[in-house]
Design a protein around this motif. Structure first.
Motif, PDB file in Angstrom:
ATOM      1  N   MET A 167      43.939  44.205  49.264  1.00  7.56           N
ATOM      2  CA  MET A 167      43.769  42.762  49.093  1.00  7.56           C
ATOM      3  C   MET A 167      42.846  42.478  47.920  1.00  7.56           C
ATOM      4  O   MET A 167      41.822  43.150  47.739  1.00  7.56           O
ATOM      5  CB  MET A 167      43.197  42.177  50.391  1.00  7.56           C
ATOM      6  N   LEU A 168      43.196  41.491  47.113  1.00  9.11           N
ATOM      7  CA  LEU A 168      42.379  41.059  45.986  1.00  9.11           C
ATOM      8  C   LEU A 168      42.076  39.581  46.140  1.00  9.11           C
ATOM      9  O   LEU A 168      42.985  38.785  46.410  1.00  9.11           O
ATOM     10  CB  LEU A 168      43.122  41.305  44.671  1.00  9.11           C
ATOM     11  N   VAL A 169      40.809  39.197  45.981  1.00  7.52           N
ATOM     12  CA  VAL A 169      40.402  37.795  46.035  1.00  7.52           C
ATOM     13  C   VAL A 169      39.764  37.437  44.696  1.00  7.52           C
ATOM     14  O   VAL A 169      38.824  38.103  44.249  1.00  7.52           O
ATOM     15  CB  VAL A 169      39.419  37.523  47.177  1.00  7.52           C
ATOM     16  N   ASP A 211      41.576  46.945  52.671  1.00  5.25           N
ATOM     17  CA  ASP A 211      40.582  47.137  51.622  1.00  5.25           C
ATOM     18  C   ASP A 211      40.602  45.885  50.756  1.00  5.25           C
ATOM     19  O   ASP A 211      41.676  45.339  50.457  1.00  5.25           O
ATOM     20  CB  ASP A 211      40.939  48.343  50.752  1.00  5.25           C
ATOM     21  N   VAL A 212      39.412  45.421  50.345  1.00  3.85           N
ATOM     22  CA  VAL A 212      39.366  44.187  49.561  1.00  3.85           C
ATOM     23  C   VAL A 212      38.558  44.393  48.290  1.00  3.85           C
ATOM     24  O   VAL A 212      37.523  45.067  48.286  1.00  3.85           O
ATOM     25  CB  VAL A 212      38.788  43.015  50.375  1.00  3.85           C
ATOM     26  N   ALA A 213      39.054  43.828  47.183  1.00  7.69           N
ATOM     27  CA  ALA A 213      38.321  43.742  45.931  1.00  7.69           C
ATOM     28  C   ALA A 213      38.085  42.269  45.636  1.00  7.69           C
ATOM     29  O   ALA A 213      39.006  41.457  45.762  1.00  7.69           O
ATOM     30  CB  ALA A 213      39.100  44.402  44.798  1.00  7.69           C
ATOM     31  N   VAL A 214      36.843  41.930  45.267  1.00  8.53           N
ATOM     32  CA  VAL A 214      36.487  40.533  45.004  1.00  8.53           C
ATOM     33  C   VAL A 214      36.095  40.400  43.537  1.00  8.53           C
ATOM     34  O   VAL A 214      35.133  41.020  43.086  1.00  8.53           O
ATOM     35  CB  VAL A 214      35.334  40.070  45.914  1.00  8.53           C
ATOM     36  N   ILE A 215      36.860  39.615  42.800  1.00  4.31           N
ATOM     37  CA  ILE A 215      36.511  39.270  41.421  1.00  4.31           C
ATOM     38  C   ILE A 215      36.067  37.819  41.453  1.00  4.31           C
ATOM     39  O   ILE A 215      36.890  36.895  41.471  1.00  4.31           O
ATOM     40  CB  ILE A 215      37.707  39.476  40.480  1.00  4.31           C
ATOM     41  N   ALA A 216      34.766  37.600  41.533  1.00  4.84           N
ATOM     42  CA  ALA A 216      34.231  36.242  41.725  1.00  4.84           C
ATOM     43  C   ALA A 216      32.887  36.114  41.028  1.00  4.84           C
ATOM     44  O   ALA A 216      32.104  37.074  40.991  1.00  4.84           O
ATOM     45  CB  ALA A 216      34.081  35.929  43.217  1.00  4.84           C
ATOM     46  N   ARG A 217      32.638  34.927  40.499  1.00  7.30           N
ATOM     47  CA  ARG A 217      31.352  34.611  39.885  1.00  7.30           C
ATOM     48  C   ARG A 217      30.964  33.183  40.253  1.00  7.30           C
ATOM     49  O   ARG A 217      31.770  32.260  40.136  1.00  7.30           O
ATOM     50  CB  ARG A 217      31.433  34.714  38.365  1.00  7.30           C
ATOM     51  N   ASN A 252      48.246  49.266  43.975  1.00  6.68           N
ATOM     52  CA  ASN A 252      49.100  48.089  44.124  1.00  6.68           C
ATOM     53  C   ASN A 252      48.535  47.140  45.166  1.00  6.68           C
ATOM     54  O   ASN A 252      48.186  47.553  46.274  1.00  6.68           O
ATOM     55  CB  ASN A 252      50.517  48.516  44.530  1.00  6.68           C
ATOM     56  N   MET A 253      48.467  45.860  44.828  1.00  9.80           N
ATOM     57  CA  MET A 253      47.951  44.862  45.746  1.00  9.80           C
ATOM     58  C   MET A 253      49.058  44.351  46.671  1.00  9.80           C
ATOM     59  O   MET A 253      50.166  44.060  46.225  1.00  9.80           O
ATOM     60  CB  MET A 253      47.353  43.674  44.981  1.00  9.80           C
ATOM     61  N   ASP A 254      48.745  44.236  47.948  1.00 11.88           N
ATOM     62  CA  ASP A 254      49.662  43.630  48.916  1.00 11.88           C
ATOM     63  C   ASP A 254      49.397  42.136  49.061  1.00 11.88           C
ATOM     64  O   ASP A 254      50.296  41.367  49.403  1.00 11.88           O
ATOM     65  CB  ASP A 254      49.510  44.304  50.285  1.00 11.88           C
ATOM     66  N   ILE A 255      48.135  41.734  48.833  1.00  8.65           N
ATOM     67  CA  ILE A 255      47.711  40.341  49.000  1.00  8.65           C
ATOM     68  C   ILE A 255      46.822  39.963  47.821  1.00  8.65           C
ATOM     69  O   ILE A 255      45.915  40.728  47.454  1.00  8.65           O
ATOM     70  CB  ILE A 255      46.918  40.150  50.308  1.00  8.65           C
ATOM     71  N   VAL A 256      47.061  38.802  47.224  1.00  6.23           N
ATOM     72  CA  VAL A 256      46.160  38.250  46.211  1.00  6.23           C
ATOM     73  C   VAL A 256      45.846  36.811  46.606  1.00  6.23           C
ATOM     74  O   VAL A 256      46.756  35.993  46.780  1.00  6.23           O
ATOM     75  CB  VAL A 256      46.766  38.279  44.802  1.00  6.23           C
ATOM     76  N   VAL A 257      44.564  36.514  46.774  1.00  2.73           N
ATOM     77  CA  VAL A 257      44.116  35.163  47.132  1.00  2.73           C
ATOM     78  C   VAL A 257      43.408  34.551  45.928  1.00  2.73           C
ATOM     79  O   VAL A 257      42.484  35.151  45.370  1.00  2.73           O
ATOM     80  CB  VAL A 257      43.163  35.183  48.341  1.00  2.73           C
ATOM     81  N   VAL A 258      43.852  33.370  45.514  1.00  5.71           N
ATOM     82  CA  VAL A 258      43.224  32.645  44.405  1.00  5.71           C
ATOM     83  C   VAL A 258      42.428  31.488  44.994  1.00  5.71           C
ATOM     84  O   VAL A 258      42.996  30.528  45.517  1.00  5.71           O
ATOM     85  CB  VAL A 258      44.276  32.111  43.413  1.00  5.71           C
TER      86      VAL A 258
END
Length: 382
Positions: A167-169, A211-217, A252-258
């Protein structure tokens, strides 16, 4: 005293002492890190990491992977390892603007890193099996830390497996956990009140077993930053992250949250091109993650005419993509919690609201992806 209770007492004491080390004990050179003074627990000589392969799992979004070390900058990023033994240390080249959560089995402790290269003693206890993770709580652009590896003389390290769901947020203050641990909406932000590990991004990933990766500021918008800050917006930061060699660690991402747009409307009308910019960003995400379920998330911060106009633009965009054949894009509007404390510092979501948001996202994704998940048994929103 049982082995478990002895471990709890020793591990917590170790982490407390590590966090209180004085700057006078910083090593005078990167080749010889000074061990944190742990007189009450005895002392182990510091041993350089001799591994030739990465013996631990990278959590979240890394900035750089160099041999057996990893550069970490994004909130919620970190490392995890399974350890069997009695004494475990970790070497980190960090800064005191960074707070990290250390989880050892069921013991959780927060420490503030020291400026410079240190070896932190994590476990000094009876032999046993331990699950260990270190994750960044705070959001500090351009001040990364380098995790150089775990050190042990008497134990074995095993890399935890990847989760089935990835998962990517991509978000702003909310995903970064800004002020989440504040006592109310009237407190001002501090490093101590931020905790990305309590944001909806991390909590929903735990609910999903992902598993989650967070790209946030904090303060960065999709196109316009807070106070017209000229530094890179989130779309630029996302592109930079995806073009780095370290992005290969994500797979590969299964979920992307914007979760973007709230900053754009906070101080002014984002203008008629907001729709086009958002549409272009979704196109970019789809190209990067062709098989992912993409969720366009909105709220809970904001209200009024600009809030509704932006919400309408995003919902129309999602509907338009569906008519064009992309059925793996959906919209969710987060709401404030129906119980407990609504706000943390500066009117940002509290722990309770972040958990409630996570429950909404978990249910949404479970339905969209037909996940074999009994959402009713999870402690959602509680």
């Amino acid at each position: 005293m049982t082995r478990h209770s002895l471990y709890n007492a020793v591990a917590i004491s170790a982490m407390l002492l590590a966090s209180c080390a004085s700057s006078e004990s910083i090593a005078q050179g990167a080749d010889s890190p000074t061990e944190i003074d742990l007189e009450n627990l005895g002392s182990l000589p510091v041993t350089e990491n001799k591994d030739t392969e990465l013996p631990y799992k990278i959590l979240g979004m890394p900035d750089e992977i160099d041999g057996t070390s990893v550069l970490l900058n994004w909130p919620n990023s970190g490392v995890a390892v399974e350890f069997e033994g009695s004494q475990l240390l970790a070497t980190i080249d960090g800064n005191n603007d960074t707070f990290i959560d250390i989880q050892i089995n069921d013991v959780l402790k927060t420490i503030q890193l020291n400026d410079g290269r240190f070896t932190y003693r994590l476990i000094d206890a009876m032999p046993g099996e331990y699950n260990v993770s270190l994750q960044i709580r705070t959001d500090r652009a351009y001040l990364p830390i380098r995790f150089e590896g775990f050190v042990t003389e008497d134990g074995a390290l095993t890399t935890p497996p990847r989760s089935e769901l990835q998962m990517l947020v991509i978000g702003d203050d909310v995903a970064a956990g800004y002020g989440v641990e504040g006592e109310d909406q009237f407190c001002d932000y501090t490093r101590e009140t931020q905790n990305a590990n309590l944001s909806f991004a991390n909590v929903s990933a735990q609910n999903l077993g992902a598993d989650v990766a967070v790209i946030a500021r904090s303060g960065r918008g999709l196109a316009v930053n807070w106070n017209n800050d000229p530094s890179a917006n989130m779309t630029a930061l996302y592109r930079s992250a995806m073009e780095s060699d370290a992005s290969n660690a994500l797979g590969n991402m299964d979920i992307v949250v914007v979760q973007l747009g709230g900053i754009d409307i906070a101080q002014s009308d984002p203008g008629p091109d907001f729709y086009e910019k958002y549409a272009g960003f979704l196109d970019e995400i789809r190209q990067d993650h062709p098989y992912a379920e993409i969720v366009a998330a909105w709220g809970p911060m904001g209200s009024g005419e600009r809030y509704q106009e932006a919400k309408t633009a995003i919902t129309e965009l999602v509907a338009e993509r569906a008519t064009q054949g992309d059925q793996q894009v959906s919209f969710i509007e987060f709401t404030n919690t129906e119980f407990g404390q609504l706000y943390g510092c500066n009117w940002h979501p509290s722990i309770d609201t972040q958990r409630f948001m996570a429950s909404e996202l978990t249910r949404h994704l479970a339905a969209r992806m037909s996940l074999d998940l009994d959402v009713e048994t999870l402690l959602l929103g509680g």
